[in-house]
Every structure is written in C-alpha cells, then in structure tokens.
Design a protein around this motif. Structure first.
Motif, PDB file in Angstrom:
ATOM      1  N   LEU A 168       0.993  -1.168   0.013  1.00 48.77           N
ATOM      2  CA  LEU A 168      -0.076   0.099  -0.104  1.00 48.77           C
ATOM      3  C   LEU A 168       0.797   1.253  -0.056  1.00 48.77           C
ATOM      4  O   LEU A 168       0.604   2.312  -0.617  1.00 48.77           O
ATOM      5  CB  LEU A 168      -0.945  -0.007   1.086  1.00 48.77           C
ATOM      6  N   LEU A 169       1.816   1.219   0.513  1.00 46.51           N
ATOM      7  CA  LEU A 169       2.897   2.188   0.740  1.00 46.51           C
ATOM      8  C   LEU A 169       3.621   2.756  -0.399  1.00 46.51           C
ATOM      9  O   LEU A 169       3.650   3.919  -1.039  1.00 46.51           O
ATOM     10  CB  LEU A 169       4.152   2.347   1.668  1.00 46.51           C
ATOM     11  N   VAL A 170       3.926   1.305  -1.390  1.00 45.75           N
ATOM     12  CA  VAL A 170       4.352   1.577  -2.526  1.00 45.75           C
ATOM     13  C   VAL A 170       3.480   2.202  -3.610  1.00 45.75           C
ATOM     14  O   VAL A 170       3.865   3.058  -4.331  1.00 45.75           O
ATOM     15  CB  VAL A 170       4.998   0.348  -3.225  1.00 45.75           C
ATOM     16  N   ALA A 171       2.226   1.760  -3.695  1.00 46.40           N
ATOM     17  CA  ALA A 171       1.130   2.284  -4.312  1.00 46.40           C
ATOM     18  C   ALA A 171       0.948   3.574  -4.175  1.00 46.40           C
ATOM     19  O   ALA A 171       0.568   4.368  -5.097  1.00 46.40           O
ATOM     20  CB  ALA A 171      -0.191   1.316  -4.052  1.00 46.40           C
ATOM     21  N   LEU A 172       0.772   4.098  -2.791  1.00 48.33           N
ATOM     22  CA  LEU A 172       0.679   5.563  -2.576  1.00 48.33           C
ATOM     23  C   LEU A 172       1.789   6.206  -3.280  1.00 48.33           C
ATOM     24  O   LEU A 172       1.480   7.663  -3.768  1.00 48.33           O
ATOM     25  CB  LEU A 172       0.699   5.763  -0.938  1.00 48.33           C
ATOM     26  N   VAL A 173       3.010   5.928  -2.910  1.00 43.14           N
ATOM     27  CA  VAL A 173       4.145   6.757  -3.494  1.00 43.14           C
ATOM     28  C   VAL A 173       4.131   6.749  -5.148  1.00 43.14           C
ATOM     29  O   VAL A 173       4.386   8.054  -5.553  1.00 43.14           O
ATOM     30  CB  VAL A 173       5.322   6.044  -3.067  1.00 43.14           C
ATOM     31  N   GLY A 174       3.719   5.726  -5.752  1.00 40.68           N
ATOM     32  CA  GLY A 174       3.506   5.537  -7.147  1.00 40.68           C
ATOM     33  C   GLY A 174       2.588   6.602  -7.507  1.00 40.68           C
ATOM     34  O   GLY A 174       2.324   7.295  -8.658  1.00 40.68           O
ATOM     35  N   ALA A 175       1.394   6.537  -6.760  1.00 43.30           N
ATOM     36  CA  ALA A 175       0.362   7.580  -7.265  1.00 43.30           C
ATOM     37  C   ALA A 175       0.666   8.901  -7.259  1.00 43.30           C
ATOM     38  O   ALA A 175       0.239   9.839  -8.078  1.00 43.30           O
ATOM     39  CB  ALA A 175      -0.993   7.207  -6.546  1.00 43.30           C
ATOM     40  N   ILE A 176       1.336   9.300  -6.109  1.00 41.74           N
ATOM     41  CA  ILE A 176       1.898  10.591  -5.755  1.00 41.74           C
ATOM     42  C   ILE A 176       2.980  11.142  -7.125  1.00 41.74           C
ATOM     43  O   ILE A 176       2.903  12.163  -7.583  1.00 41.74           O
ATOM     44  CB  ILE A 176       2.477  10.877  -4.515  1.00 41.74           C
ATOM     45  N   ILE A 177       3.806  10.138  -7.445  1.00 44.78           N
ATOM     46  CA  ILE A 177       4.791  10.345  -8.313  1.00 44.78           C
ATOM     47  C   ILE A 177       3.923  10.749  -9.957  1.00 44.78           C
ATOM     48  O   ILE A 177       4.284  11.487 -10.566  1.00 44.78           O
ATOM     49  CB  ILE A 177       5.735   9.337  -8.736  1.00 44.78           C
ATOM     50  N   MET A 178       3.017   9.683 -10.246  1.00 42.69           N
ATOM     51  CA  MET A 178       2.127   9.968 -11.328  1.00 42.69           C
ATOM     52  C   MET A 178       1.493  11.108 -11.499  1.00 42.69           C
ATOM     53  O   MET A 178       1.203  11.555 -12.449  1.00 42.69           O
ATOM     54  CB  MET A 178       1.445   8.526 -11.430  1.00 42.69           C
ATOM     55  N   ALA A 179       0.761  11.651 -10.283  1.00 41.79           N
ATOM     56  CA  ALA A 179       0.069  12.776 -10.342  1.00 41.79           C
ATOM     57  C   ALA A 179       1.157  13.754 -10.491  1.00 41.79           C
ATOM     58  O   ALA A 179       0.491  14.956 -11.090  1.00 41.79           O
ATOM     59  CB  ALA A 179      -0.656  12.858  -9.080  1.00 41.79           C
ATOM     60  N   LYS A 180       2.171  13.751  -9.792  1.00 37.00           N
ATOM     61  CA  LYS A 180       3.070  15.216 -10.064  1.00 37.00           C
ATOM     62  C   LYS A 180       3.663  15.155 -11.664  1.00 37.00           C
ATOM     63  O   LYS A 180       3.848  16.128 -11.975  1.00 37.00           O
ATOM     64  CB  LYS A 180       4.438  15.013  -9.155  1.00 37.00           C
ATOM     65  N   LYS A 181       3.755  13.829 -12.112  1.00 39.90           N
ATOM     66  CA  LYS A 181       4.347  14.078 -13.724  1.00 39.90           C
ATOM     67  C   LYS A 181       3.069  14.688 -14.451  1.00 39.90           C
ATOM     68  O   LYS A 181       3.419  15.722 -15.255  1.00 39.90           O
ATOM     69  CB  LYS A 181       4.652  12.617 -14.110  1.00 39.90           C
ATOM     70  N   GLU A 182       1.913  14.435 -14.147  1.00 35.39           N
ATOM     71  CA  GLU A 182       0.926  14.993 -15.004  1.00 35.39           C
ATOM     72  C   GLU A 182       0.599  16.460 -14.641  1.00 35.39           C
ATOM     73  O   GLU A 182       0.506  17.168 -15.632  1.00 35.39           O
ATOM     74  CB  GLU A 182      -0.386  13.884 -14.695  1.00 35.39           C
ATOM     75  N   GLY A 183       0.783  16.823 -13.185  1.00 35.18           N
ATOM     76  CA  GLY A 183       0.726  18.272 -13.253  1.00 35.18           C
ATOM     77  C   GLY A 183       1.622  19.102 -13.822  1.00 35.18           C
ATOM     78  O   GLY A 183       1.767  20.265 -14.239  1.00 35.18           O
TER      79      GLY A 183
END
Length: 169
Positions: A151-166
C-alpha cells in the motif's frame, strides 16, 4: 417473529433496494448515494451475524472512505447537467422479465430446500476484535506487513504519477 428477524428483513430490503437503485439511476451522484446505503445495510447484516468488527470495518472503509472518494471524484471532474437515457425500452423490459423470473426461481428454491437447524451460538469470552488482533499479529505478521509495504508503494507511485501529470501542463 422476533426483533432480529424484523431487523434482518429491513436491512436486506435496504441492501437489495440500494443495489437496484444504484444500477437504475442515471446520475452518478445518486448512484454513489445508493451504493453507500447498500454498504451501510450490509454492515448492519454483519452486526446481526455477530461479526461486529467486520461491520464496523465495512462502515469505515466502504461507506466512509470509498463513497466519499467517489463523491470527490465526481465533484472534481466535469459533467454535463443532462441525463443520458438508454433509449432501448425493449432491453429494459427483457431485463425486468429476466430478473423477475430469476427472483421467482431463487425464492422457490429457498422455500423448498430442507435447511438444517443451526447450532446454538455460544457466547465467547473474548471479543471478535481481540481474536482478529491476536491472529493478525501472531500468525499473519509477515503477510500483514507485506500488505502495508504494498500500500505504501502504491501511494508513492500514485503521488509520482500525479506530479508528472501536473508538471506537463
């Protein structure tokens, strides 16, 4: 007829009604509210079955977190105010006939099945939450910790993907 039967009957009607309304409504907000009613009714059924911990978890996780997450997702995206109709009334009639026949078949099967009487429940000296906690932290420590890392890895991955889109805008 006792109070437990009446509570079961009301909760099962709410569960089935919420599910039917969820697939019948055309507006997404109404669908999410119907789904929340279904989740809360299922939690009540868990409490009636003596699984209080699972019922409370159902309310916290599904009724609370998932429904609120869906509502925020709806509010933060663009939607038209117009409802889109299906336009195929013959499909709706066929589905209604099929569901009514399936309900009749299931009702007939339940009524004609010789059910064995359940064993009387014995009162446990320990609560469900204590038993679950003891099992999770003694027998299932490694899988529990692996799920938390996942779950921690999924959370970090979602934050990284959201930051790249932004950053691309």
């Amino acid at each position: 007829m006792n109070g437990e039967f009446v509570a079961f009957f009301i909760l099962s009607l709410l569960t089935i009604g919420g599910a039917v309304f969820m697939i019948s409504f055309t507006r997404v907000v109404h669908m999410v509210i119907s789904l929340g009613i279904t989740f809360i009714s299922i939690a009540g059924l868990f409490v009636l079955l003596g699984a209080e911990f699972v019922g409370v978890s159902q309310i916290l996780v599904y009724s609370g977190a998932i429904s609120i997450l869906m509502l925020f997702g709806i509010m933060l995206t663009k939607h038209d105010a117009n409802d889109e109709g299906t336009g195929a009334t013959w499909k709706n009639r066929f589905a209604l006939i099929f569901v009514a026949a399936l309900f009749g078949l299931l009702f007939w099967g339940i009524q004609n099945t010789p059910w064995a009487l359940p064993e009387p429940m014995t009162a446990s000296s320990e609560s469900n939450a204590k038993e679950i906690g003891l099992r999770v932290f003694t027998e299932y420590v490694i899988p529990f910790e692996l799920v938390s890392v996942l779950l921690l890895v999924a959370l970090v991955g979602a934050i990284i993907m959201a930051k790249k889109e932004g950053d691309s805008e």
